[in-house]
Motif scaffolding. Sequence first.
Motif, PDB file in Angstrom:
ATOM      1  N   LYS A  42       0.859  -1.185   0.000  1.00  0.00           N
ATOM      2  CA  LYS A  42       0.000   0.000   0.000  1.00  0.00           C
ATOM      3  C   LYS A  42       0.894   1.233   0.000  1.00  0.00           C
ATOM      4  O   LYS A  42       1.727   1.412   0.890  1.00  0.00           O
ATOM      5  N   VAL A  43       0.737   2.073  -1.011  1.00  0.00           N
ATOM      6  CA  VAL A  43       1.536   3.299  -1.127  1.00  0.00           C
ATOM      7  C   VAL A  43       0.618   4.494  -0.893  1.00  0.00           C
ATOM      8  O   VAL A  43      -0.387   4.660  -1.587  1.00  0.00           O
ATOM      9  N   ILE A  44       0.964   5.322   0.075  1.00  0.00           N
ATOM     10  CA  ILE A  44       0.137   6.473   0.430  1.00  0.00           C
ATOM     11  C   ILE A  44       0.939   7.751   0.214  1.00  0.00           C
ATOM     12  O   ILE A  44       2.074   7.869   0.675  1.00  0.00           O
ATOM     13  N   LEU A  45       0.370   8.695  -0.506  1.00  0.00           N
ATOM     14  CA  LEU A  45       0.954  10.027  -0.655  1.00  0.00           C
ATOM     15  C   LEU A  45       0.274  10.963   0.333  1.00  0.00           C
ATOM     16  O   LEU A  45      -0.957  10.988   0.422  1.00  0.00           O
ATOM     17  N   THR A  46       1.053  11.730   1.077  1.00  0.00           N
ATOM     18  CA  THR A  46       0.436  12.664   2.019  1.00  0.00           C
ATOM     19  C   THR A  46      -0.292  13.783   1.293  1.00  0.00           C
ATOM     20  O   THR A  46      -1.192  14.413   1.848  1.00  0.00           O
ATOM     21  N   ARG A  47       0.099  14.043   0.062  1.00  0.00           N
ATOM     22  CA  ARG A  47      -0.670  14.937  -0.812  1.00  0.00           C
ATOM     23  C   ARG A  47      -0.434  14.491  -2.248  1.00  0.00           C
ATOM     24  O   ARG A  47       0.680  14.121  -2.620  1.00  0.00           O
ATOM     25  N   SER A  48      -1.495  14.522  -3.052  1.00  0.00           N
ATOM     26  CA  SER A  48      -1.381  14.104  -4.446  1.00  0.00           C
ATOM     27  C   SER A  48      -1.605  15.277  -5.387  1.00  0.00           C
ATOM     28  O   SER A  48      -1.650  15.107  -6.602  1.00  0.00           O
ATOM     29  N   LYS A  49      -1.768  16.472  -4.811  1.00  0.00           N
ATOM     30  CA  LYS A  49      -1.955  17.673  -5.616  1.00  0.00           C
ATOM     31  C   LYS A  49      -1.328  18.857  -4.896  1.00  0.00           C
ATOM     32  O   LYS A  49      -0.765  18.702  -3.791  1.00  0.00           O
ATOM     33  N   ASP A  50      -1.446  20.027  -5.476  1.00  0.00           N
ATOM     34  CA  ASP A  50      -0.845  21.229  -4.892  1.00  0.00           C
ATOM     35  C   ASP A  50      -1.753  21.757  -3.778  1.00  0.00           C
ATOM     36  O   ASP A  50      -2.576  22.650  -3.988  1.00  0.00           O
ATOM     37  N   GLU A  51      -1.604  21.181  -2.603  1.00  0.00           N
ATOM     38  CA  GLU A  51      -2.397  21.595  -1.457  1.00  0.00           C
ATOM     39  C   GLU A  51      -1.525  21.677  -0.216  1.00  0.00           C
ATOM     40  O   GLU A  51      -0.477  21.025  -0.127  1.00  0.00           O
ATOM     41  N   PHE A  52      -1.947  22.473   0.754  1.00  0.00           N
ATOM     42  CA  PHE A  52      -1.197  22.637   1.997  1.00  0.00           C
ATOM     43  C   PHE A  52      -1.615  21.562   2.992  1.00  0.00           C
ATOM     44  O   PHE A  52      -2.807  21.369   3.242  1.00  0.00           O
ATOM     45  N   VAL A  53      -0.648  20.850   3.531  1.00  0.00           N
ATOM     46  CA  VAL A  53      -0.900  19.822   4.537  1.00  0.00           C
ATOM     47  C   VAL A  53      -0.021  20.113   5.743  1.00  0.00           C
ATOM     48  O   VAL A  53       1.194  20.284   5.599  1.00  0.00           O
ATOM     49  N   GLU A  54      -0.616  20.178   6.916  1.00  0.00           N
ATOM     50  CA  GLU A  54       0.155  20.477   8.122  1.00  0.00           C
ATOM     51  C   GLU A  54       1.116  19.335   8.447  1.00  0.00           C
ATOM     52  O   GLU A  54       0.866  18.170   8.119  1.00  0.00           O
ATOM     53  N   LEU A  55       2.220  19.676   9.102  1.00  0.00           N
ATOM     54  CA  LEU A  55       3.242  18.680   9.422  1.00  0.00           C
ATOM     55  C   LEU A  55       2.673  17.527  10.244  1.00  0.00           C
ATOM     56  O   LEU A  55       2.978  16.361   9.998  1.00  0.00           O
ATOM     57  N   ALA A  56       1.845  17.867  11.237  1.00  0.00           N
ATOM     58  CA  ALA A  56       1.270  16.826  12.085  1.00  0.00           C
ATOM     59  C   ALA A  56       0.346  15.910  11.288  1.00  0.00           C
ATOM     60  O   ALA A  56       0.271  14.699  11.547  1.00  0.00           O
ATOM     61  N   ASP A  57      -0.349  16.468  10.302  1.00  0.00           N
ATOM     62  CA  ASP A  57      -1.246  15.660   9.472  1.00  0.00           C
ATOM     63  C   ASP A  57      -0.470  14.722   8.563  1.00  0.00           C
ATOM     64  O   ASP A  57      -0.925  13.611   8.260  1.00  0.00           O
ATOM     65  N   ARG A  58       0.689  15.172   8.116  1.00  0.00           N
ATOM     66  CA  ARG A  58       1.516  14.308   7.267  1.00  0.00           C
ATOM     67  C   ARG A  58       1.926  13.060   8.058  1.00  0.00           C
ATOM     68  O   ARG A  58       1.778  11.931   7.583  1.00  0.00           O
ATOM     69  N   ALA A  59       2.445  13.276   9.242  1.00  0.00           N
ATOM     70  CA  ALA A  59       2.835  12.154  10.092  1.00  0.00           C
ATOM     71  C   ALA A  59       1.612  11.361  10.534  1.00  0.00           C
ATOM     72  O   ALA A  59       1.662  10.124  10.642  1.00  0.00           O
ATOM     73  N   GLY A  60       0.511  12.075  10.778  1.00  0.00           N
ATOM     74  CA  GLY A  60      -0.708  11.411  11.222  1.00  0.00           C
ATOM     75  C   GLY A  60      -1.217  10.399  10.213  1.00  0.00           C
ATOM     76  O   GLY A  60      -1.695   9.315  10.588  1.00  0.00           O
ATOM     77  N   LYS A  61      -1.136  10.724   8.933  1.00  0.00           N
ATOM     78  CA  LYS A  61      -1.560   9.786   7.891  1.00  0.00           C
ATOM     79  C   LYS A  61      -0.735   8.507   7.955  1.00  0.00           C
ATOM     80  O   LYS A  61      -1.265   7.404   7.788  1.00  0.00           O
ATOM     81  N   ALA A  62       0.549   8.670   8.181  1.00  0.00           N
ATOM     82  CA  ALA A  62       1.437   7.497   8.265  1.00  0.00           C
ATOM     83  C   ALA A  62       1.131   6.672   9.510  1.00  0.00           C
ATOM     84  O   ALA A  62       1.081   5.440   9.457  1.00  0.00           O
ATOM     85  N   ASN A  63       0.907   7.337  10.625  1.00  0.00           N
ATOM     86  CA  ASN A  63       0.622   6.631  11.873  1.00  0.00           C
ATOM     87  C   ASN A  63      -0.696   5.871  11.796  1.00  0.00           C
ATOM     88  O   ASN A  63      -0.791   4.715  12.239  1.00  0.00           O
ATOM     89  N   ARG A  64      -1.725   6.520  11.240  1.00  0.00           N
ATOM     90  CA  ARG A  64      -3.044   5.872  11.145  1.00  0.00           C
ATOM     91  C   ARG A  64      -3.007   4.670  10.193  1.00  0.00           C
ATOM     92  O   ARG A  64      -3.781   3.718  10.358  1.00  0.00           O
ATOM     93  N   ALA A  65      -2.128   4.720   9.219  1.00  0.00           N
ATOM     94  CA  ALA A  65      -2.026   3.629   8.249  1.00  0.00           C
ATOM     95  C   ALA A  65      -1.109   2.503   8.739  1.00  0.00           C
ATOM     96  O   ALA A  65      -0.946   1.501   8.041  1.00  0.00           O
TER      97      ALA A  65
END
Length: 364
Positions: free
Chosen positions: A73-96
């Motif tokens: 499973k490959v997850i991109l923290t963003r797949s387009k030109d959008e702002f993602v907070e640092l905690a949310d980037r790590a959060g996506k990885a942790n939840r997955a």
Amino acid sequence: MKRTICTLLLAAICLLASGADGLRLKTVVIDPGHGGKDPGAVSTDGKNYEKTFVLDISKRLSAKISEAYPDVKVILTRSKDEFVELADRAGKANRADANLFISIHVNSTKSSKPNGYSIHILGQSSNKNRDLFAYNLDVCKQENSVVSLEEDSAQYEGFEDDPESQIFAMLMQSAYQEQSLKFAEIAAARLKDGPIKANRGIWQNPFIVLWKTSMPAVLVELGFISNSADLGVLRQQSGREELAQCLFDAFKEYKTSYDGVDTSLEIKKEEVSKEAVSETAVHPEDGEVRYGVQIFAVSRQLPAGSPEFMGYKHMVIKSGNVNKYIIGLSDSPDGAKKNLSAIKKKYPQAFLVKISSGRSEMLK
């Protein structure tokens, strides 16, 4: 009391980490740095942005991993030109429950002389008596400065200056430090074969995005946008493709070590004389070009009407012992792009391809 809590926490983390022995690397999170209102580093002429380069490289890396390892499973923290907070980037990885986190960036300095790539893992900055300490500190401040754009920046307050926060962060990552370093060493070696040759080494730094992750994690700086030579590589599609390939080669070597076996479906170029379109598929006449959306690539052949296709008609292109399945066919890139938006809702890792003379290649 705090020392006792930290000790118990470290013991628990180490126990969890040791329980992972024998498991396969099933999920990787690729983090294209910056995005949206945060452009990251900007070229001196103002025409090129870090956020654009790293997103393109990240997508290429994602596609390579998905094609070679359909079970990962490959997850991109963003797949387009959008702002993602640092905690949310790590959060996506942790939840997955990711097994690896790769944050991709491009460096920059006021001087145009520095060049090359570097790999960073979580840790305190290097010895203050060394000349490169100031450089490392600048890199950290540059990458961590994005918090000023976040609505809840208070959650990181005092992190860089508070020794207790850094000790706690180190405890959280200590169980994964050996694996983080292992991937960093492999990546540094593989990138040396790429278009940006100067290896600036592996560093320990207090990057917030690494602090928040609970798995092996690295931050990669792919050259300097402030250096004309490195910028020249990043501006070229072929240069970004080579950088993505180097990172993929590093992932493959790391996963083989992690799993204890090579599970890749990748076919080495020298082992493949040509790609052949399956006889059961309708394919373009010689010289005709078509466009489509590749949804996955696997070694087994799937019959028409298989549930994996969710009702879509498909084309299959055979490359060695790998079958590439393509849907949403069109005579133009724009037509395929229109199909892509709907297809990605069902196949998140899908990407555009160009089909010509029995071959397929990924489109930007």
